[in-house]
Structures are given as C-alpha cells and as structure tokens.
Design an enzyme around this catalytic site. Structure first.
Site, mmCIF file in Angstrom:
data_model
loop_
_atom_site.group_PDB
_atom_site.id
_atom_site.type_symbol
_atom_site.label_atom_id
_atom_site.label_comp_id
_atom_site.label_asym_id
_atom_site.label_seq_id
_atom_site.Cartn_x
_atom_site.Cartn_y
_atom_site.Cartn_z
ATOM 1 N N CYS A 109 0.845 -1.198 0.000
ATOM 2 C CA CYS A 109 0.000 0.000 0.000
ATOM 3 C C CYS A 109 0.880 1.248 0.000
ATOM 4 O O CYS A 109 1.629 1.452 -0.933
ATOM 5 C CB CYS A 109 -0.994 -0.020 1.145
ATOM 6 S SG CYS A 109 -0.272 -0.322 2.773
ATOM 7 N N ARG A 110 0.785 2.062 1.056
ATOM 8 C CA ARG A 110 1.502 3.349 1.005
ATOM 9 C C ARG A 110 2.853 3.324 1.692
ATOM 10 O O ARG A 110 3.630 4.260 1.543
ATOM 11 C CB ARG A 110 0.643 4.440 1.637
ATOM 12 C CG ARG A 110 -0.623 4.706 0.858
ATOM 13 C CD ARG A 110 -1.562 5.589 1.661
ATOM 14 N NE ARG A 110 -2.848 5.714 1.012
ATOM 15 C CZ ARG A 110 -4.008 5.830 1.662
ATOM 16 N NH1 ARG A 110 -4.008 5.838 2.997
ATOM 17 N NH2 ARG A 110 -5.136 5.942 1.012
#
Lengths: 221, 221
Positions: free
Chosen positions: B178-179
């Site tokens: 994800c991030r």
DNA sequence: CTATTATTCAAGAAAATAATTGAATAATAG
DNA sequence: CTATTATTCAATTATTTTCTTGAATAATAG
C-alpha cells in the site's frame, strides 16, 4: 480505540519527537553550532546568548529526542550531534530557504549598506585561489580551523584580526569566510578590513557548505 | 539588542517555522498523506480521524509555514505538499527510524502474531514478479493506483478485496502493498487473505519508497 | 575535607499550542 | 433566491512549552 488508529497515533507521536526538538529557534541554533563541532554546555550558552540552565535544558530536550549525544569529560559535558542529524538539518534549511521568503529579506536587511557582501562566484574564487591572486581568511576560532578548513586558507580568528592587519596585503583582494550564511564572523571581519583600507569581500558559504559541495578540506595547522 | 544577535534570532525564528509545522503528530500524518497525492480537507479529516475544523486549522498552520499549497476547486479546497517537502519528510523519517528505538517496537508490537508480516527481500520479489511466480496486489484506493503503481501490480482496493477473492489464485503466493510501513491497508488485506486460505504476505515498502529506490512505476489503469 | 566550577534539577510564571464548539463564508444546485 | 455542502473563523478551555531563579550534584584542585 481502533487498533489501526492507535498504531498510527503512536507512530506519529514518535515522529513528532523529532519535530518538537527542531521547533524551537534556540534549539536549532544549538544544533547548527554542534554541526560545526562538539561543544561544552558553557560554550554553547555563550554562543547562543542563553543562560547556562536554559541551554542545559534545551540540550536535555535534544538528547531525549535523540538528536544529540553527550559525553562527560572531567568537569565538562561535551555534546555532539547524533549521526544523520546534520544532514537532516541541511534538508530542513533547504526547505526553509526555498519556501520562506522572509529569510532572504532578513539576510538582505542585515547586510544592507555593508561593503563586500555580494555573493561570490565559486568558480572564479577557485581559479583565483590557485593563481594566488587572493588571500583567503578563515576567521573562525583556531580550534575550528584545525578541525577542517578550505585548502589554502589562513587562520585569522576574528578577535585576532586587528593584530594581524600588518601581515595582510593591501594590494590584493581578501576573502573571508566562517561557518556559513548565518554566521556573522566573516561579516564583521570584512567590515573591519574595509574600514582599515583593505579590499575585502565575504564568502557566504561556510566550511560545511564547502564540504557538502564536494570540495576538499584540509585539517591541522 | 546587539544587531548580530538580533539577526540570528530573526533567522532561527524563521527556520523554526518549519520545525513547528512538523512538531505535531497530526500535521505529520497530514503531510504524509499529502505526499501520496493531493486531497480535499474532507478526505484528510476522514483519513486522520480528526474533525473537519481541526483538520482545517492544522492545514492553515502548514500553509503558513509554506509546507502545503492550496487550490480552490469549486466547493472543495485541494491541498498539496509544496516542492521539496516530501524529501524533507523523508529525511525526517529516516532520522526518526534510525534514532528512535520506540518506532521499531511499536511496529513490532502492532504486527505481532499476524501472519505474513516478515520483511521481504526485494531482489527475490523482483525476480519472482518477472517469472509470474507471485501475484502482486495494490490495495490502495483505485485513484491512487491510477496515479502510480508498481509495475505488474493488480489494483484491488482493500474494501473491494472481499468481492475479488474468487479471482485470486490459491496456489500462488500473493503479495500486498500500500503506502508504506505505517499504512495499514496491506496489513488488513494480508490478514483477510490468510484467513480465507490464501497464502499472502505483505510488502512493507509503499509506492513512494519504491520510487525512491529508483524502481519504475506505471500509471493509469 | 573544603572550595570551586560545570552542569543539572525543580518549581513557578508567562506564553504558545491543540482540540472543541458553534457560527460564518463561499460555491453551487435547484 | 434558498438550501446545501465544504471550508474557515472565532472564542474557549486544557495542555504544553519556555524561560527564570535558586538550589542540588558531580568532578576536581588545593
């Protein structure tokens, strides 16, 4: 609370310890000085015009956020920047100089009306240094000169400058530098020299900037 | 006051504006999110679990210290990180991760007992990606995937994951990202997948980390 | 052991900051 | 024009931070 939220809160709480440490102007000044070399509390207090107790407290804050390390040396406590800290500070200064217009204004206002304060061309300086066309003065305290100085520079600490004037050339340009754009030693040196009939200009970059630009430094006497 | 002292005080006062801006955990989280892409106040408020008014006030602080820029788009105000800010934040995170031991502890405690959370070897991942030996899932919102994702990744936003399970292989390792290390989307994705009998692991690095390591990203659908 | 010096600690006052609340603005849709 | 929605503003309270002051500690010299 949601464990995901809790995790993020805890993590950013920790990150903010670094931010809090550099949120005080005084602590930034202390860190900047430490990046020039380790110091005792007393010296830091004198350089920042803070009381000893206040300096000590700021240093405790920096220590608790792991930005400085300390070592007891006899009666003194010597403080040092922790690894990576000076790079981080450099990155912060970069942002500030690029984003905060007031910084340039304050600098301009301070240097206004003073002779020899125009930014110098680095290339020109380097070639003139090689041909010995100029005299380069390092006006920081001798100890800092010993720890590292620009190749070819002469150590003339600001408070000794007055007594060294006889040894300086009147027919050649004199370039003075110190710790960097926010250090006033070279400003004072250039002012004094120009008052006494020398042809002096200031090199805004300090030793650390010089190093960071990949240029070599010398150490020792 | 001594004009030299005054100059330094003024200068460091300005530098400290940057420090003050990043001295609040909430503002750090806001900046981190903005470094993933621009956002409206509303979205930022939701992601950080702050009230709208509080979010807006923090954004004003960031704007006044020149770390974010804003643009009115119809009824919305879109915020963006100012140039250099994400690099500065990266440098700050670097210092924090290296100097503040609590960060690693908090991470460890959060991931404790969860399956598939061991750090992955990047080289191995890359080669296995090429041989199509694994399935790489980008579990961020589709919009962020479109703005840039790891080559070969499939966009499966976390909240759609449940409905996509039928399309995922049971016999192949699934890697979710994800991030970055402090984003929990991939953690949740991996938990869900492992519960449902898949063989899933988390890639800690996010898109921005990937980019920073010099690896290429794709954009669009 | 006593005096000296560098540093830290502890308590208090003043100032700055953060979160909450409810109201005010500004852009748009109907 | 009115209603709606996103955002900002303003006032208040609770909390933190900064600086000051005087006392306490720790290392050393005599």
């Amino acid at each position: 609370m949601n464990p995901n939220r809790r995790f993020k809160d805890e993590i950013y709480e920790q990150f903010s310890r670094i931010g809090k440490a550099v949120s005080s102007p005084k602590r930034l000044e202390l860190l900047d000085i430490l990046c020039q070399g380790e110091r005792t509390v007393e010296k830091l207090a004198k350089e920042t015009a803070l009381t000893i107790a206040n300096t000590s407290q700021h240093l405790q804050v920096l220590k608790n956020s792991r930005l400085v390390e300390q070592e007891k040396q006899g009666l003194y406590v010597v403080y040092r920047p922790a690894p990576m800290v000076c790079d981080f500070l450099f990155s912060m200064r970069n942002v500030a100089e690029n984003r905060i217009a007031e910084i340039e204004q304050i600098k301009k206002r301070f240097l206004e009306g003073k002779k020899g304060m125009e930014p110098m061309d680095r290339e020109a300086l380097l070639s003139r240094l090689e041909t010995e066309d100029i005299t380069l003065l390092d006006v920081r305290p001798a100890e800092e000169f010993r720890a590292g100085h620009i190749n070819g520079a002469l150590s003339v600490p600001l408070n000794e400058l007055e007594f060294m004037l006889a040894n300086l050339p009147k027919d050649q340009e004199i370039v003075a530098y110190c710790r960097g754009p926010y250090c006033v030693l070279s400003v004072q040196a250039v002012e004094l020299l120009n008052q006494r009939g020398f042809n002096a200009v200031r090199l805004e970059e300090g030793v650390q900037d010089w190093k960071r630009m990949g240029l070599s430094l010398s150490t020792g006497k």
